[in-house]
Design an enzyme around this catalytic site. Structure first.
Site, mmCIF file in Angstrom:
data_model
loop_
_atom_site.group_PDB
_atom_site.id
_atom_site.type_symbol
_atom_site.label_atom_id
_atom_site.label_comp_id
_atom_site.label_asym_id
_atom_site.label_seq_id
_atom_site.Cartn_x
_atom_site.Cartn_y
_atom_site.Cartn_z
ATOM 1 N N SER A 10 0.287 -4.884 -7.249
ATOM 2 C CA SER A 10 -0.011 -3.580 -6.655
ATOM 3 C C SER A 10 0.564 -2.472 -7.518
ATOM 4 O O SER A 10 1.527 -2.670 -8.251
ATOM 5 C CB SER A 10 0.607 -3.491 -5.249
ATOM 6 O OG SER A 10 0.493 -2.166 -4.756
ATOM 7 N N HIS A 11 -0.028 -1.280 -7.400
ATOM 8 C CA HIS A 11 0.560 -0.103 -8.035
ATOM 9 C C HIS A 11 1.947 0.176 -7.462
ATOM 10 O O HIS A 11 2.796 0.740 -8.130
ATOM 11 C CB HIS A 11 -0.327 1.129 -7.804
ATOM 12 C CG HIS A 11 -1.522 1.183 -8.709
ATOM 13 N ND1 HIS A 11 -2.488 0.224 -8.723
ATOM 14 C CD2 HIS A 11 -1.887 2.097 -9.648
ATOM 15 C CE1 HIS A 11 -3.415 0.539 -9.624
ATOM 16 N NE2 HIS A 11 -3.073 1.673 -10.192
ATOM 17 N N SER A 12 2.141 -0.209 -6.204
ATOM 18 C CA SER A 12 3.403 0.077 -5.534
ATOM 19 C C SER A 12 4.245 -1.191 -5.437
ATOM 20 O O SER A 12 3.801 -2.192 -4.864
ATOM 21 C CB SER A 12 3.109 0.608 -4.127
ATOM 22 O OG SER A 12 4.222 0.382 -3.289
#
Lengths: 129, 202
Positions: A10-12
Site C-alpha cells: 500500500s501507499h500507506s
C-alpha cells in the site's frame, strides 16, 4: 508443498500493516505474510526495494500473491517482480483485486493449500469484470 | 563521448529536475497525489550524487545505472516508468549513441508496456512519443528542435482527459491542467538538448 505466500503493498504503511493484521487474524501462521508501505523517503508511496524485501520474507516455493492499492503500487510491484531471480519471477503474481478484501480472500484460499493460480482467481473474483 | 561530457549531461538533467521539483509538485497537486516533484527530486539527487562514477561507465551501462537508481529511489509510478525508460535505453543503445533514434523508440515502447498505456491518455508518453517521432524523422538541428517539440507536446496535454494514472480518477476535472509527467519529460529533454548544444555534441 508449502502454501502460497501473501504480500500486501500500500501507499500507506498503516494500511499495509492493518490489512496484514486482518489476514493474520483469518489464517494465523498458515501462510507466509509480509507487507510493504511508504515511499523510499518515508512518505506515502511505494518502494521497489521494500516490495522486493517483502516478497523475500513471504517467499514460498508455491509462489507469492501480491495485493496492491493504487497505480504506483502495481507498477512498482511489477518492477520488483521483474528484478527477482529468473526462477522466482514466474511464481509471483499481482492480483487485480481490492487490497483488504483481496488479501483476506487470497490468504484464506492459500491456507487451504491451493495453487497460486487458484489464489489469484479467488482474489480477483472480487473485482468487477 | 568522454566521461567529462557524460558527466555534464547527467548533471544538467538532474539539476533541471531538482530545480523544477516544486513546479512538478504543484502540477501534480492539481490532478494527482502531489508527490511527483518530491519523488523526482529524491531520484535525481541520487543520480546526481553518483554522477561522477556513472559517467566513467560506457554509455549503455551508465544509462542502466541511472535507470536502476530511479527505480529504487523515486517511488510512485514515475520511478518504474522513468527507470524503465533509462534501463531500456541502456539495453539498446550503442556505446557511441549512433542508434539513438532506434534506442529511444525501443525505450518508449518499454515505457508503454510498463505503464500499460499509450499516447493520448495524458501521461509522459504524450511527450515521449512525439519526441521519438521527431528523432526518427531526423534532420538538422535536433538539439534545438526537440525541446520545442517536447514543450508543445507538454502544452498539448492541458486540454486532454486523463484516462490513465491517478489523474484519471478526476475524470473531466483533469481537463485544463498540464500532466506533471509530461512536464518532467519535457524538462529532461530540454535540459539534455541544451547541454548537448553547449558541448557542441548535437
Amino acid at each position: 508443498m508449502a502454501n502460497v505466500g501473501i504480500v500486501i503493498v500500500s501507499h500507506s504503511p498503516k494500511i499495509a500493516e492493518g490489512a496484514a493484521d486482518m489476514v493474520r487474524q483469518m489464517v494465523g501462521d498458515s501462510v507466509n505474510l509480509a507487507y510493504a508501505g511508504g515511499d523510499p523517503g518515508g512518505g506515502l508511496g511505494t518502494s521497489v526495494p521494500s516490495i522486493r524485501d517483502a516478497i523475500d520474507r513471504a517467499w514460498s516455493e508455491a509462489g507469492v500473491a501480491v495485493l496492491v492499492d493504487l497505480g504506483g503500487a502495481e507498477t512498482n510491484s511489477e518492477m520488483a517482480i521483474e528484478m527477482l531471480d529468473a526462477e522466482r519471477r514466474d511464481r509471483v503474481v499481482v492480483c487485480n483485486a481490492p487490497i483488504v478484501e483481496g488479501a483476506v480472500m487470497a490468504a484464506t484460499e492459500a491456507s487451504g493449500g491451493s495453487t497460486l493460480e487458484a489464489v489469484r482467481r479467488t482474489a480477483e473474483e472480487l473485482s468487477p469484470q | 563521448m568522454t566521461p567529462e561530457h557524460l558527466h555534464k549531461l547527467i548533471v544538467a538533467v538532474a539539476d533541471a529536475v531538482i530545480a523544477h521539483a516544486d513546479e512538478l509538485t504543484e502540477l501534480d497537486q492539481a490532478i494527482g497525489d502531489g508527490d511527483h516533484g518530491v519523488n523526482m527530486r529524491r531520484g535525481f539527487e541520487a543520480v546526481r550524487a553518483d554522477a561522477a562514477a556513472t559517467a566513467e561507465k560506457p554509455l549503455p551501462d551508465a544509462l542502466k545505472a541511472i535507470g536502476t537508481q530511479l527505480v529504487m529511489k523515486v517511488g510512485g509510478a514515475s520511478g518504474p516508468l522513468y527507470g524503465t525508460l533509462f534501463l531500456a535505453l541502456g539495453k539498446t543503445i550503442a556505446p557511441d549513441a549512433s542508434n539513438i533514434a532506434a534506442a529511444f523508440a525501443a525505450a518508449v515502447q518499454a515505457v508503454e508496456a510498463r505503464g500499460k498505456s499509450h499516447p493520448g491518455q495524458k501521461t509522459l508518453l504524450d511527450v515521449l512519443a512525439p519526441v521519438q517521432a521527431a528523432l526518427a524523422d531526423g534532420g538538422p538541428h535536433l538539439p534545438a528542435r526537440l525541446p520545442i517539440v517536447a514543450a508543445a507536446a507538454a502544452d498539448a496535454t492541458v486540454p486532454m482527459l486523463a484516462t490513465r494514472g491517478r489523474a484519471s480518477f478526476l475524470g473531466e476535472r483533469s481537463i485544463g491542467h498540464m500532466d506533471p509527467g509530461a512536464r518532467s519529460s519535457a524538462l529532461m529533454i530540454a535540459s539534455l538538448c541544451r547541454a548537448l548544444e553547449e558541448l557542441d555534441l548535437g
